[in-house]
Design an enzyme around this catalytic site. Sequence first.
Site, PDB file in Angstrom:
ATOM      1  N   LYS A   1       7.298 -10.575   0.146  1.00 36.42           N
ATOM      2  CA  LYS A   1       6.546  -9.866  -1.083  1.00 36.42           C
ATOM      3  C   LYS A   1       5.996 -11.477  -1.468  1.00 36.42           C
ATOM      4  CE  LYS A   1       5.529  -5.842  -3.593  1.00 36.42           C
ATOM      5  NZ  LYS A   1       5.713  -5.319  -3.633  1.00 36.42           N
TER       6      LYS A   1
HETATM    7  N1  GLU Z   1       2.271  -3.543  -2.362  1.00 38.26           N
HETATM    8  C1  GLU Z   1       2.711  -2.155  -1.509  1.00 38.26           C
HETATM    9  C2  GLU Z   1       4.019  -1.463  -1.571  1.00 38.26           C
HETATM   10  O1  GLU Z   1       4.762  -1.984  -2.338  1.00 38.26           O
HETATM   11  C3  GLU Z   1       1.768  -2.603  -0.489  1.00 38.26           C
HETATM   12  C4  GLU Z   1       2.576  -3.467   0.722  1.00 38.26           C
HETATM   13  C5  GLU Z   1       1.588  -3.424   2.216  1.00 38.26           C
HETATM   14  O2  GLU Z   1       0.390  -2.495   1.433  1.00 38.26           O
HETATM   15  O3  GLU Z   1       1.778  -4.349   2.720  1.00 38.26           O
HETATM   16  O4  GLU Z   1       4.484  -0.779  -0.748  1.00 38.26           O
END
Ligand code: GLU
Length: 434
Positions: free
Chosen positions: A120
């Site tokens: 993240k």
């Molecule tokens: N930000 C989204 C999540 O928390 C998508 C992550 C992604 O598509 O890699 O799942």
Amino acid sequence: MNGQTHTVFDELGFRYEPDSLYHQVITDVLDTSGRLEQPRHLQLILAQPKNEIMVHYPVLMDDGNYRLFKGYRVQHNNILGPYKGGIRYHPDVSLDHVKALAVLMTMKCSLMRLPLGGAKGGVQVDSRAVSTDELRRMTRRFTSALGDNIGPNHDIPAPDVGTNAQIMAWMADTYINLSDARGRFTGQAVVTGKPVAFGGSYGREAATGQGLVYVVTELLPELGIPLDGCPFSVIGYGNVGSWAGRLFENAGGSLRGVMDHTGAIHADAGLDAYELAEHVAATGGVAGFKNAEAISVEDFYKLNVDLLIPAALEQMITETQAAWINAKVVAEGANAPTTPEGDRLLRERGITILPAILCNSGGVSVSYMEWRQDRDAVQWREERVQDELRSLMNAAAQRVKLAAHRYGVDLRTAAYASALEHIGQVYELRGIFP
Ligand code: GLU
């Protein structure tokens, strides 16, 4: 926290901080791993991210001054494949939050059985308070600061709170310009959630809300809740909340209340989820929507609905809100919207929680499809994306139900258990290098 988790915390020098999202999330993960009697070294590995990258970078603002931004990328685990997870732009971004969200990505990708790890990222900024030009310069400079810490075979960012397809297009373009991956298609695979015209996938924008709706339409009837006319409410009407609202309305639901940062609204006769999405796009929030009554936050939580979808930020449902909630089922669209105390009280009150790592994994699932399309230089039809997404979500929902049955636990613990079983198996097969 069970005894085993205590000793892992002690060995790593952690002192449990009850408000730390990271400590809350990792405690759940370690407790579940302990319950599965997994090896202690697995718990030690999972308790800390592999890499915590922090960058500071200056950006020219429109007023001629430079502002220094702080950006994070936390790469939690890559035993299953390249790191994967969103980039958040929000004033409350902190290392603690980004670490917690990275762990949740590891758990999500594993539960979905995707060949991807968990990461993240984020920048502490209010994306609503900066201009488009500032946003572009800030994004390009963040991407260049991350350098080779991201890449199509290494770590693949995506949108999250405060970021969108345009921002992903700038990230991909910057990466392609700076790297050797100049091929039109392979370079694009560095980021997912891009616009369809530039390497994006059909279905990605609505994917998180759509995935949640696939899960609830599968599970609600089994819980004795008919879909037709099902009263529901939503917290947050951004990408996840507004798509969940619209698509669950399509599936038969009746949207009775919505709350966001501008206020809470309610209508007994139902709110039109599509018109509300247009209103939010035009005005920035749900406040002032026609044919709706403004209500207090407390009254919003007390709305008598079958389904509540929290789709905003973390830690919103504490003990206070859990005591107010008057829903049969809570389907978590946001990451970690329920605190441990909130979770305990909801369960005590007999409210079923469909956990985030199941409900909101539609986003990363379509990201995975986008990444495959970019690597193959093809574009799939929307129908193919929806077929794959539906079967991925249904398979994961079955896995969670089976684990709940096998271990005699709630659905959140079951979701972690299924994710951890898979990771544990792969660690065993691969071994620890060297
Ligand atoms: N930000 C989204 C999540 O928390 C998508 C992550 C992604 O598509 O890699 O799942």
